[in-house]
Design an enzyme around this catalytic site. Structure first.
Site, PDB file in Angstrom:
ATOM      1  N   ASN B 386       0.816  -1.194   0.000  1.00  0.00           N
ATOM      2  CA  ASN B 386       0.000   0.000   0.000  1.00  0.00           C
ATOM      3  C   ASN B 386       0.860   1.258   0.000  1.00  0.00           C
ATOM      4  OD1 ASN B 386      -1.868   2.021   0.438  1.00  0.00           O
ATOM      5  ND2 ASN B 386      -3.055   0.860   1.911  1.00  0.00           N
ATOM      6  N   ASP B 387       1.485   1.544   1.115  1.00  0.00           N
ATOM      7  CA  ASP B 387       2.219   2.806   1.218  1.00  0.00           C
ATOM      8  C   ASP B 387       3.375   2.904   0.223  1.00  0.00           C
ATOM      9  OD1 ASP B 387       0.560   3.596   3.336  1.00  0.00           O
ATOM     10  OD2 ASP B 387       1.709   2.370   4.710  1.00  0.00           O
ATOM     11  N   VAL B 388       3.976   1.763  -0.122  1.00  0.00           N
ATOM     12  CA  VAL B 388       5.149   1.817  -1.009  1.00  0.00           C
ATOM     13  C   VAL B 388       4.760   2.064  -2.464  1.00  0.00           C
ATOM     14  CG1 VAL B 388       6.583   0.383   0.477  1.00  0.00           C
ATOM     15  CG2 VAL B 388       5.200  -0.687  -1.311  1.00  0.00           C
TER      16      VAL B 388
END
Lengths: 105, 460
Positions: B386-388
């Site tokens: 997600n964040d990456v």
């Protein structure tokens, strides 16, 4: 306590060990970050020997309890750290084999 | 005979120190890594065995009981734990080492309160060892709890950094007082304060930052071990501890750098806490896709890049993923794996998982190499990451992850995201990628979803 040696010798050793530690890590590929963290985690399990000596010289009951905890925790660090690191690195071995055989074909 | 025993012990510790250095050296290159841990292991066994010969040792039964029980418990738990849960086990074992150093320091200082002579340098190093060893113990336990899912939230309150800072100053200040008034009660308060400090420092840190935190506490433990080694005149501890202290510090910096964050920022910044409010709900709709349609899209693509994340690890889906990849390759699709430096819970976590499943080295690419390739990619398959892959890190200066390097998945022609639910990632930040026109969401557990994809590919 450092066997009569000037405390500065220890400072020099601190410094040299710090440089060695720094030098070893500086070129490590990202792939190995986790296994290496785990491996260095194992190495500070050497605290076990200090805990053993401390418990070996414990006299009061309180010291024995503390020493027991210290040895228990230190041994857990060493044994667990070894097993986990070995299992992580085991996979690199397989991968290398795969890669080698792939290149030969 | 007995007069040679102290020499034997010293020589053995010296050999152990060499083996540690060589072992660590070998562990830092992929080809020799496997042997490296064995070298270090031999050093540990030599050092441990020879320690039993230390003159005037008593309590042998206690030593053996503690040593034996802990070794068995740690060995078995280390063998049993799933590959995916490795990061928290590293945290746990690391905390144990820090705790051991702290208890040693407390014992030696307690002896000093009972009248043993102890000079100023030794006393202060023993106290610093207690402080950072104690922080490492409780901090690592919190990290373990968070990664294990026992503690599922970040605990924050207004003014937390100031409160923690004041608390840290109070502990250090009380430590200086204790140094001058060496009494048992003061010592216990100082020890307890160190343990509480570890709790307080780690509670507000989000799961996304845990790898950096664990690495930092690893370095802490190394330093604590080194200092207590000085207290005990134990050169093996001094050298090995400082080695890890230095290596661990550098490793922590490398990890933080990979996330484009500073260590201070990890410890005191509150990532994903304050900003989650404004962004929600204004991004449009997520578009769902069926597994069979996804399978068709990938089967007829020329290039597919797979981006694995923590969701893959949680679902233990790496073997299924490799099975699917092989099917795609047989269909003539060019498949690559893109690994973000901090994907998963630790750097290299995903590499380890894929290696376990048998994915060859040359299919896996680092972030720098793969980012230019996304625009020529037909389908990017994001699995539980997600964040990456959040474009906000590149485009939105107000986002708290702004500046973190990402995998530029959004530049590929199509994106399929396998995700368990609609929630935000570990950093708690909404991801604009999920709402983009070329993004399709395949909701479900990664294991199940990939099985369905395989089924879909078979039916073609």
């Amino acid at each position: 306590m450092i066997d009569g040696i000037d405390a500065f010798v220890a400072v020099y050793v601190f410094m040299l060990a710090a440089f060695v530690g720094n030098e070893i890590i500086s070129k490590v590929p990202v792939v190995l970050h986790t296994p290496l963290m785990s491996g260095s985690n194992f190495i500070h399990g050497i605290v076990l020997v200090g805990a053993m000596v401390a418990l070996g010289h414990a006299e009061t009951q309180l010291e024995q309890v503390f020493g027991f905890i210290a040895v228990f925790l230190g041994a857990g660090n060493a044994a667990g750290g070894y097993v986990v690191t070995e299992r992580m690195l085991e996979m690199f071995k397989t991968k290398k084999k795969n890669k080698d055989s792939g290149e030969k074909k | 005979m007995t007069e040679y025993i102290p020499l034997l012990i010293k020589v053995s510790y010296f050999i152990a120190a060499i083996l540690f250095i060589v072992g660590l050296r070998r562990m830092s290159a992929p080809g020799t890594a496997k042997g490296g841990i064995v070298w270090a292991g031999v050093g540990m066994v030599i050092a441990t065995l020879v320690t039993f010969l230390t003159p005037h040792m008593e309590n042998h039964i206690l030593i053996l009981a503690a040593l034996g029980s802990a070794t068995i418990i740690a060995w078995v738990s280390g063998k049993k734990v799933a590959m995916t849960d490795m990061p928290q086990m590293v945290a746990l074992y690391n905390g144990m080492g820090g705790g051991s150093a702290a208890f040693i320091g407390a014992m030696e200082l307690y002896a000093a309160t009972q009248g043993r002579e102890m000079n100023g340098i030794i006393t202060s190093l023993a106290m610093v060892g207690v402080l950072i060893g104690g922080i490492s113990l409780t901090g690592s336990l919190i990290a373990f709890g968070k990664l294990q899912g026992l503690i599922d939230k970040r605990y924050t309150f207004p003014g937390q950094n100031i409160f923690n800072g004041l608390f840290a100053l109070a502990v250090i200040g009380f430590g200086i007082y204790t140094f001058n008034h060496m009494e048992a009660m003061n010592l216990w308060i100082f020890f307890g304060g160190s343990l509480v400090l570890g709790f307080l420092m780690t509670l507000p840190i989000g799961g996304a930052d845990m790898p950096v935190v664990i690495s930092l506490y690893n370095a802490f433990t190394g330093l604590a071990v080194s200092f207590e080694g000085y207290v005990l005149s134990n050169w093996a501890m001094i050298v090995a501890g400082m080695l890890v202290g230095a290596a661990g510090t550098l490793l922590t910096q490398l990890m933080a750098k990979a996330m484009n964050r500073s260590i201070a920022n990890v410890l005191f910044g509150s990532m994903g806490g304050d900003d989650s409010a404004g962004v929600d709900g204004e991004q449009g709709e997520m578009k769902e896709i069926e597994a069979t349609d996804s399978a068709i899209m990938m089967a007829f693509a020329e290039r597919v890049i797979i981006v694995p994340g923590y969701g893959l690890a949680v679902a233990q889906a790496q073997h299924k993923l490799w099975e699917m990849t092989q099917m795609l390759t047989e269909n003539g699709v060019e498949v690559k794996f893109a690994i973000h430096p901090v994907a998963g819970r630790m750097p290299g976590h995903m590499n380890v998982l894929l290696a376990e499943a048998g994915v060859p080295y040359d299919m896996i690419e680092d972030m720098e190499d793969i980012n230019a390739q996304f625009k020529n990619t037909d389908v990017s398959l994001v699995i539980g990451a997600n964040d990456v892959v959040n474009p906000a890190a590149r485009d939105d200066p107000s986002s708290s992850i702004y500046g973190m390097p990402i995998l530029e998945v959004d530049k590929s022609k199509n994106v399929i995201v396998i995700k368990r639910g609609r929630g935000t990632g570990f950093a708690g930040i909404q991801n604009g990628l999920f709402f983009k026109d070329n993004t399709k969401m395949l909701f479900g557990d990664a294991q199940v979803a990939i099985s369905e994809l395989i089924q879909g590919l078979k039916e073609l």
